[in-house]
Structures are given as C-alpha cells and as structure tokens.
Design a protein around this motif. Sequence first.
Motif, PDB file in Angstrom:
ATOM      1  N   PRO A 222       0.874  -1.181   0.000  1.00 43.52           N
ATOM      2  CA  PRO A 222       0.000   0.000   0.000  1.00 43.52           C
ATOM      3  C   PRO A 222       0.919   1.242   0.000  1.00 43.52           C
ATOM      4  CG  PRO A 222       0.056  -1.025   2.186  1.00 43.52           C
ATOM      5  CD  PRO A 222       1.080  -1.709   1.344  1.00 43.52           C
ATOM      6  N   LEU A 223       0.985   1.942  -1.128  1.00 43.92           N
ATOM      7  CA  LEU A 223       1.911   3.092  -1.249  1.00 43.92           C
ATOM      8  C   LEU A 223       1.422   4.248  -0.389  1.00 43.92           C
ATOM      9  CD1 LEU A 223       4.440   3.792  -3.036  1.00 43.92           C
ATOM     10  CD2 LEU A 223       2.859   5.069  -4.472  1.00 43.92           C
ATOM     11  N   PRO A 224       2.323   4.884   0.364  1.00 41.37           N
ATOM     12  CA  PRO A 224       1.884   6.050   1.146  1.00 41.37           C
ATOM     13  C   PRO A 224       1.257   7.097   0.222  1.00 41.37           C
ATOM     14  CG  PRO A 224       4.144   5.455   1.693  1.00 41.37           C
ATOM     15  CD  PRO A 224       3.754   4.634   0.512  1.00 41.37           C
ATOM     16  N   PRO A 225       0.239   7.827   0.742  1.00 37.56           N
ATOM     17  CA  PRO A 225      -0.463   8.776  -0.144  1.00 37.56           C
ATOM     18  C   PRO A 225       0.486   9.876  -0.658  1.00 37.56           C
ATOM     19  CG  PRO A 225      -1.075   9.134   2.152  1.00 37.56           C
ATOM     20  CD  PRO A 225      -0.253   7.893   2.125  1.00 37.56           C
ATOM     21  N   VAL A 226       0.199  10.283  -1.890  1.00 38.42           N
ATOM     22  CA  VAL A 226       1.004  11.349  -2.509  1.00 38.42           C
ATOM     23  C   VAL A 226       0.314  12.681  -2.270  1.00 38.42           C
ATOM     24  CG1 VAL A 226       1.915  12.229  -4.702  1.00 38.42           C
ATOM     25  CG2 VAL A 226       1.847   9.762  -4.278  1.00 38.42           C
ATOM     26  N   SER A 227       1.085  13.661  -1.778  1.00 36.01           N
ATOM     27  CA  SER A 227       0.541  15.015  -1.561  1.00 36.01           C
ATOM     28  C   SER A 227       0.709  15.813  -2.858  1.00 36.01           C
ATOM     29  CB  SER A 227       1.328  15.671  -0.420  1.00 36.01           C
ATOM     30  OG  SER A 227       1.250  17.044  -0.517  1.00 36.01           O
ATOM     31  N   ILE A 228      -0.318  16.554  -3.218  1.00 30.81           N
ATOM     32  CA  ILE A 228      -0.311  17.227  -4.536  1.00 30.81           C
ATOM     33  C   ILE A 228      -0.591  18.721  -4.359  1.00 30.81           C
ATOM     34  CG2 ILE A 228      -1.375  17.269  -6.844  1.00 30.81           C
ATOM     35  CD1 ILE A 228      -2.416  14.378  -6.141  1.00 30.81           C
ATOM     36  N   ALA A 229       0.155  19.547  -5.079  1.00 27.19           N
ATOM     37  CA  ALA A 229      -0.161  20.992  -5.190  1.00 27.19           C
ATOM     38  C   ALA A 229      -0.289  21.295  -6.677  1.00 27.19           C
ATOM     39  CB  ALA A 229       0.963  21.831  -4.574  1.00 27.19           C
ATOM     40  N   ILE A 230      -1.356  21.999  -7.053  1.00 27.69           N
ATOM     41  CA  ILE A 230      -1.619  22.256  -8.478  1.00 27.69           C
ATOM     42  C   ILE A 230      -1.824  23.751  -8.695  1.00 27.69           C
ATOM     43  CG2 ILE A 230      -3.162  21.786 -10.437  1.00 27.69           C
ATOM     44  CD1 ILE A 230      -3.949  19.186  -9.044  1.00 27.69           C
ATOM     45  N   ARG A 231      -1.280  24.251  -9.782  1.00 28.61           N
ATOM     46  CA  ARG A 231      -1.550  25.646 -10.172  1.00 28.61           C
ATOM     47  C   ARG A 231      -1.814  25.700 -11.671  1.00 28.61           C
ATOM     48  NH1 ARG A 231       1.478  31.252  -8.806  1.00 28.61           N
ATOM     49  NH2 ARG A 231       0.523  30.729  -6.839  1.00 28.61           N
ATOM     50  N   PHE A 232      -2.960  26.291 -12.031  1.00 29.61           N
ATOM     51  CA  PHE A 232      -3.272  26.540 -13.436  1.00 29.61           C
ATOM     52  C   PHE A 232      -3.185  28.052 -13.664  1.00 29.61           C
ATOM     53  CE2 PHE A 232      -6.171  22.635 -14.542  1.00 29.61           C
ATOM     54  CZ  PHE A 232      -5.092  21.809 -14.264  1.00 29.61           C
ATOM     55  N   THR A 233      -2.546  28.438 -14.758  1.00 26.44           N
ATOM     56  CA  THR A 233      -2.421  29.874 -15.052  1.00 26.44           C
ATOM     57  C   THR A 233      -3.215  30.190 -16.314  1.00 26.44           C
ATOM     58  OG1 THR A 233      -0.233  29.899 -14.061  1.00 26.44           O
ATOM     59  CG2 THR A 233      -0.772  31.738 -15.498  1.00 26.44           C
ATOM     60  N   TYR A 234      -4.082  31.200 -16.193  1.00 30.86           N
ATOM     61  CA  TYR A 234      -4.898  31.643 -17.328  1.00 30.86           C
ATOM     62  C   TYR A 234      -4.436  33.037 -17.739  1.00 30.86           C
ATOM     63  CZ  TYR A 234      -7.875  27.798 -15.855  1.00 30.86           C
ATOM     64  OH  TYR A 234      -8.335  26.549 -15.514  1.00 30.86           O
ATOM     65  N   VAL A 235      -4.339  33.239 -19.043  1.00 33.72           N
ATOM     66  CA  VAL A 235      -3.833  34.528 -19.546  1.00 33.72           C
ATOM     67  C   VAL A 235      -4.958  35.275 -20.236  1.00 33.72           C
ATOM     68  CG1 VAL A 235      -2.193  35.618 -21.132  1.00 33.72           C
ATOM     69  CG2 VAL A 235      -1.497  33.618 -19.816  1.00 33.72           C
ATOM     70  N   LEU A 236      -5.110  36.547 -19.847  1.00 28.52           N
ATOM     71  CA  LEU A 236      -6.109  37.415 -20.484  1.00 28.52           C
ATOM     72  C   LEU A 236      -5.359  38.448 -21.313  1.00 28.52           C
ATOM     73  CD1 LEU A 236      -9.070  38.418 -20.684  1.00 28.52           C
ATOM     74  CD2 LEU A 236      -8.601  39.854 -18.729  1.00 28.52           C
ATOM     75  N   GLN A 237      -5.560  38.397 -22.619  1.00 32.51           N
ATOM     76  CA  GLN A 237      -4.856  39.337 -23.501  1.00 32.51           C
ATOM     77  C   GLN A 237      -5.809  40.312 -24.164  1.00 32.51           C
ATOM     78  OE1 GLN A 237      -3.123  36.147 -25.840  1.00 32.51           O
ATOM     79  NE2 GLN A 237      -1.076  36.915 -25.381  1.00 32.51           N
ATOM     80  N   ASP A 238      -7.056  39.970 -24.214  1.00 31.80           N
ATOM     81  CA  ASP A 238      -8.009  40.752 -24.988  1.00 31.80           C
ATOM     82  C   ASP A 238      -8.701  41.789 -24.113  1.00 31.80           C
ATOM     83  OD1 ASP A 238      -9.646  41.652 -26.898  1.00 31.80           O
ATOM     84  OD2 ASP A 238     -10.325  39.703 -27.590  1.00 31.80           O
ATOM     85  N   TRP A 239      -8.319  43.056 -24.298  1.00 29.08           N
ATOM     86  CA  TRP A 239      -8.955  44.120 -23.492  1.00 29.08           C
ATOM     87  C   TRP A 239      -9.942  44.906 -24.349  1.00 29.08           C
ATOM     88  CZ3 TRP A 239      -7.543  43.384 -18.666  1.00 29.08           C
ATOM     89  CH2 TRP A 239      -6.240  42.968 -18.353  1.00 29.08           C
ATOM     90  N   GLN A 240     -10.489  44.295 -25.386  1.00 27.80           N
ATOM     91  CA  GLN A 240     -11.254  45.094 -26.352  1.00 27.80           C
ATOM     92  C   GLN A 240     -12.423  45.839 -25.729  1.00 27.80           C
ATOM     93  OE1 GLN A 240     -12.425  42.895 -29.771  1.00 27.80           O
ATOM     94  NE2 GLN A 240     -10.350  42.318 -30.300  1.00 27.80           N
ATOM     95  N   GLN A 241     -12.948  45.254 -24.667  1.00 29.10           N
ATOM     96  CA  GLN A 241     -14.114  45.933 -24.083  1.00 29.10           C
ATOM     97  C   GLN A 241     -13.701  47.151 -23.267  1.00 29.10           C
ATOM     98  OE1 GLN A 241     -12.903  43.060 -23.294  1.00 29.10           O
ATOM     99  NE2 GLN A 241     -13.276  42.421 -21.202  1.00 29.10           N
TER     100      GLN A 241
END
Length: 989
Positions: A222-241
């Motif tokens: 039984p493998l010891p549990p894996v601790s996870i940290a996640i980061r998703f990066t979203y880019v906003l380029q459109d300032w048309q409004q």
Amino acid sequence: MAADSEPESEVFEITDFTTASEWERFISKVEEVLNDWKLIGNSLGKPLEKGIFTSGTWEEKSDEIFFADFKFSVTHHYLVQESTDKEGKDELLEDVIPQSMQDLLCMNNDFPPRAHCLVRWYGLREFVVIAPAAHSDAVLSESKCNLLLSSVSIALGNTGCQVPLFVQIHHKWRRMYVGECQGPGVRTDFEMVHLRKVPNQYTHLSGLLDIFKSKIGCPLTPLPPVSIAIRFTYVLQDWQQYFWPQQPPDIDALVGGEVGGLEFGKLPFGACEDPISELHLATTWPHLTEGIIVDNDVYSDLDPIQAPHWSVRVRKAENPQCLLGDFVTEFFKICRRKESTDEILGRSAFEEEGKETADITHALSKLTEPASVPIHKLSVSNMVHTAKKKIRKHRGVEESPLNNDVLNTILLFLFPDAVSEKPLDVTTSTDNNYPPSESEDYNLYNQFKSAPSDSLTYKLALCLCMINFYHGGLKGVAHLWQEFVLEMRFRWENNFLIPGLASGPPDLRCCLLHQKLQMLNCCIERKKARDEGKKSSASDNVTNIYPGDAGKAGDHLGPDDLKETDKDKGEVGKSWDSWSDSEEEFFECLSDTEELKGNGQESGKKGGPKEMANLRPEGRLYQHGKLTLLHNGEPLYIPVTQEPAPMTEDLLEEQSEVLAKLGTSAEGAHLRARMQSACLLSDMESFKAANPGCSLEDFVRWYSPRDYVEEEVIDEKGNVVLKGELSARMKIPSNMWVEAWETAKPVPARRQRRLFDDTREAEKVLHYLAIQKPADLARHLLPSVIHAAVLKVKEEESLENISSVKKIIKQIISHSSKVLHFPNPEDKKLEEIIHQITNVEALIARARSLKAKFGTEKCEQEEEKEDLERFVSCLLEQPEVLVTGAGRGHAGRIIHKLFVNAQRLTESSDEAAAMTPPEEESKRMGSPEERRQNSVSDFPPPAGREFILRTTVPRPAPYSKALPQRMYSVLTKEDFRLAGAFSSDTSFF
C-alpha cells in the motif's frame, strides 16, 4: 634488474599514474571552492516561513574554475537567514537528513512568483551551480555530462558538503540541470526531462502520478499517499471591451480656437498604448491528496472558479511609448546637433540681390567704419531691422518652418504684455514681478539650476519642446529662437521691459540663459530711466552738461546734441538725467549756473580740506545717526552711491580668471587692486561730494568701521577721551585706499562715469543670444525641461497617490540636482534622468490602466472601492497579488467577468456579446453542476499547468530509511518539463 636488460626505447612508454589528471585537478578545485565558502558539514536553519522566497533577500557568490582549458563558473545561491545557534546540537544532529532534503517537502513556498528556476522546481533555500562560463558554451555529449556528474559526486563525498550541487547541461536557454545532494547515509538525485511537446498520456494528473510512482519504485504494497499541489495559469490578452483611456494631444487646439496659446505651457502626459499587455490569473489548489481529486483525459475536477487560492500578476508592455518621455528625449537629441541657426534656416535668409551678405553679426563692424552717413542712421538697431526685413522678404510663407498662426500664438504666450500690434506707449508687463512662492515645487529651480516655473525662460523651454515635437522639429526651434532674439532687440531699443523675469541683478542660482535675460532687463531699466530723464530735461530746456570729468564729449552742447552723443558708447562722463532714475527724489533741482557758482570746481581744481569745505554738499541720501566729521564736527551724511554692476556667472568667472592671471608680482597685485577699486573710487567721490571738508578717516568710519581703531586715552586735563586712528593696513605706504582718496574728486553719483555701461552690456547679451546654436540653446534649457517634466510627474502622481512613485520622484530630484548643478553634465547622466522620468510616467499610466479595467471609480460602496484601490496598488508594486476571497471576492468577480467577456468576443463575432447580461450573471451563481456546464467557456484553456507531487517512502529497499521524494512538472503549449528529486538510502540497501 629486468628493466635494465630491456631496450632503452621502452623506458619512455612508462606512464606515471601518480601525476594528477585534468579530471582530478577539476575535482580538487571544486572541493577548494566549497571549502572556501565554508559549505562543509550540516547547517540546519529554521523552517521556511510562508512567502520567504519572495520577501527574503537572495544573494550569490561566484568563482571560476577550469577543466583543462574549458572554463566553468561556480555560483552559490542562498537565502539570507538569521544564523541559528548550532553549538551543542552537533551530536544530536549526526543522523538528521540534510536541510535541502527537508525543504523538498515544505509546502509554504510552492510556486514563488519571483525566484531562480531551481528554487521554483525543488523548493531549495541554498544550492551551488556549475555552468559553462561563456554564454555560447554548452555541455552536450552524454559522456561529458556523466563525467561532470561523477566529479560533483566525488567532491561532495570528499568534503562532506550537504548543499545540493547542480551542473548545467545542454544549451543555456533549455535550463537543464542535473545534480546531487549527499548527507550521512542518504543521497538525493536531481533529474530532469525537457520536451517540446507534451506526450498525450501525461497531459493530466493521473498520467503524472504514474510516472512519479514508477520512478520511485517503492517496494511497499500500500503506497503512502502522494501530496499534490496544483496551479493553473490563465492569460487574459483581450482588453477590447476597455478602450485605452489616454487621449492623444489635440495638435489643432494648440494653434487657434478658444484655448489660444495656453496649451503651450503644458506638457503632454501618458502612454500612447495600453501599458498593461496581459493579466495572468493563477488558480491554486495548495493541499490535495491523491484520490480526493479526479483529473484524467476524460474528466477533470479542476474548475478555476472552485480553486481555493487565486493570485494575479500583470504583464507590462515592454517600453510603452510615453508622451512626456518622448517629448523630453526628442528635445535632448537637439543637444547633439552641430548646425548653427543660419545653416538650418539657410544662408539665403540674409542675402540681398547683387549685394554682400548683410548679416546681423556685421552690425558692430559697420558702426566702426568711416561713413558719410550720420552716425545714428548706422546704429545697430537700424542694421538689425533691415536684416529682419530681408529675412521676411526672402523667406516665403511656404518656406517658413513655423506658420504665422503658431508663431503668433507662441509669442503672445511668451510676451503677454504684447498686443497684436505693439503700441509704443506700452511700458511694461505688470505681472513681471511674481510674488515669491515658498512652495517646494517652485523652488526646485535652485536645485536643478533651471529657472522659476513662472519665468519667461521656463515658458520658452516648454515652447521650444512643443515646437520640436509637433511643429517643424529643429528648423522650427531655430526659427522661434531667431524671432525671440529679434524680440529681445526690439525691447531693448524701445525700452520695453521683458516680462516674466524677477527684477534685480541676475540670479546666479538659475541657468545662464535666464541670467542673460535678467541682465538685459537690468540694461533696459537703466536705459529707460536715462531716456525718460532726457525727455524731462529737454522739456525744461536746461543744459545738462557738468564740468569736472575728464574725457567729456563737449562742454557746450545743447540737449539735442546730447541725445546724439549719448548713443556713443565711448562716452565717459554722463549727465544726471542720463544716469539713473533712483536718486531723483533726493535732490532739489538747481539750475546749472547756480550749481557751478556754488561748487567752484572749475577745471577740476584740487583743494585741501578747507577749500573743500566751501563746496556745496551734493548727493546726500540721509544723515548718519551718530557720526560727525572729525575736522569740523558737521554731521556725516551717507551719500547716494552707484549700484555695483550686475554680473552673470560667466562674466564673474571671466573676471576672476583675469585677476588670477595677473599673478603675485607687485605690479600684478597693484593692477588687480586698481581693477577692483573702481566701485571704491566711485563711493569716495560720492562721499566727498556729500560731505565737504571730510577726510579719509571719516570715509573709513562709515565704509569700513573695522579699519578705524578707537581707544580710550587720558588727555592733558586728565579726562578719559576716545582717540581714533586708521588701522595698520590703512597706514601701509602706497595703500590703495589712500591713493584712491587722493585721486577722488567731490563728484556726486549722478555726474560720475557709469560703473555699469548698460549699452555695452546689452549689446554683449544680444550678441551672445544671436550666436547660440540650437544645440547650445537645448543645453541651456534642458534643466528647465527636466524641471517641468518632474513637476508634471508630481502633479499626475498626486491624482493617483502611489507611494512607490513618490519615493522614485524623490530619488529623481536628488539625482537631478547632483547632475544638473555642475556645468556641462555628461550625456549619459542626463539620459539616465530622462529614462527615470519615463519609467515613472509608465508606472502612473499602468495605475490608470488598471483602475479603468477594475472600475475603481464606479464602485458605489466605499469599502469595496478602498479594497479595489489597495488591490490595484499592490498589483503595481508586487510581483504577484493574492485575490482575497478567490473567485468569490469583489476583485475575483471582476476578473471572472473580464475573462467571460474576452471569451465571448473570441467565440462570437457579435459585438453585443461583449457585455454580460445581469441574468446570465445570476444564473452562473446557481448550483455547481449548472455552473460547471456554463463555465466551460468562462475561461480559456490554461496557458500553463504546474503540478508538485510529494511523498516520503523508503528507497530502494523496504527496510531503507523513509526519505522525501518530489516531482515538479510544468505543461505549456510548447514546453513539457519534469524536475524530479529522488532520495535513496545509501546505508541500508
């Protein structure tokens, strides 16, 4: 021996294995460096605080080592921390794993916004990197990589260093590192994979977990549990409004219209393009455990709206075009031009058909040539006015760099006392004496050596800046300057004071050009007073000639003749009315015949004190309170004296150079004293005229009281009386004061030769102005332009109230005051100042851009407005800002809306889709399932996905020590990187 019987030639094939090879030398050098830096043994620090990687101070030390002739640089990167007391703990810490291994598991500093890549990938607080020294060099072959890695391993083992040691391999841009960390019975290997494209099976968490587990190869079932940290990066380029709020300057409004010339006093400000190019939203899940979350190729639980942590950073546009910065930079470029005004505007401007060039600069030489024409027809003013007519005649309207509307607007702005046609009865501008402002901004000119911000010089600098940028560039600058110089001459000849200059002598705290204009104003004041005096004397029909001065123009000329001779610069004596206006009120006007009878000074007769006592006193200012004359006991009168000649700094420098060149010889010293005593002689003559029968002692008592020594003595009758005598320096034989006193005649100030020849000085100033090239002019006025730019930046900052900008402005002011205070500052230093001003302008423009995007002005609730303003200011100053309340906070909702609007624009060509209807907004806040369905298009696919997987397992055997294992992975469109740190037990395997 066997060796002796063998042929001699074989002796040279013996290899001496005791000699150190290049590899061994390299290893020993690495060890030497580690020892020098004291990186030996275990050094445990405090547990890492949250955010310390960003807020703390990172330092580095470097050294160079060679492997044969290949140069490597060794760099030690470390986080500066308080030293902990290690003594007494060493025995207990023998079996403790190294600090860097413990840091692999620390979760307080995942995804630091600004750090070395190895810090981001492995969470290390200290490490050493060996990399090729030259940027173009690279370790490419596998054998070389292995050789370096084994060198590192041996060096670590030999020294007992517990700091991780990395080797950079492949090309620098790939940022590929392999390394090792050794401790007592433990070792961590740092390995890396870098690919262009992400393999399909590893685009999600489940695939990465498979890699991690297979790499660990843990023997436990039984493998010891894996601790996870996640980061998703979203880019906003459109300032048309959101349109960019900067309005371009309205060039047409600068010329005509209701605004008139007022625009010329203002500097433009702001960026021409949006200085914020992108907004990066990082959604983070900091503490997840395997099994809690599903993320595979079919389905993902990772919804950005649900992420517990949101943080935002903005990407700034690189070197956005800023109006103020461009304005000042373009003006600074003029300083490097070599052309003169004539070359720029074309020589033809002064040419006449079939005649020689009638240049202004020949005006003075024409005056001195013998001519049959009356001298007044050949005056400098007539010469200049004819030249001016020729300029106008030859330069057609279409050739003129500045059109008349612009030129007239500027001239009216610079000379508000001038109406379209100058009426000759206009005297002077009433507002040329500005009230002294005590504000710090106003007094900046002292520090910058520029000119007060309400002065003509300052306005001229702004106008030239404007013309250079919008209206004709260098030619326009040359044209305006030519017009300005002609205006100065017109004012000098017609006795119009120049507006926008403080009265009095030149202010040496200002730039030289400002001093020259003040000098010209002094000359105009004197000339004006003289000419007004002439008018009044002509109307009284009084002969204005006084005998007694050598070098007179003539003793019996009428008033009309006098006017002619007054124009002659060589005239020595001046009449009362031709001298000054400030003393008139102190005298009763006597007719000349009475005065001459009373004074008995015919043909400059010398007389003793008795004869002098018979003279009528003249030129008294007021009676001295206490003093009386020593010989006759008459009260001592303070005379009206001439003002000393005003001087600009270049004249002062010139005079001091002349005096210094006279040397220390007796003749030189005597000549120097004579030059310096012109003012003294004038004051002595005034004193003699005001106090008939006075002596040198009387003069010294008033003029230099220290040089008259008084002491109490007992006279014959036994009374204590005060007896005075001249000081020792006054009794020196051939003393200048005694000599001057003997030569001085009792002549009141009004009849003395002028100390200040305003005609000559004015011509010198006008000539100086005429010969200035545009480059010289720009150098003179650049301090004023920088002064104006700093004031503009301060004014704009006060509207935004950004604390970091306030500090930078203070730094700019202190830097500028050091650079500008010295003559001829270096171009490089001036460029630095302009660059700093541009940076501040860009910073303020960014603040405005963010405020517009986040709608801080539209907030109705005060608390929300304050929060948003604080958030915007943090975005400007910090590399990454945490969004309070994540997607549910006020700022979070605005960011979400920005992304939704941008997505709508990309999905649909319909412009109406840019605005989110309120019912859509409320629907999105429904149940999680509905929200998930709707939010598919709320955010674009993440631009970057980062995962950190950690666990502690025994390797390589079940009975080995349980050690930290970590793998970092980043997935972007064109980059896939795995950075693993895998620890193993080297004692029990």
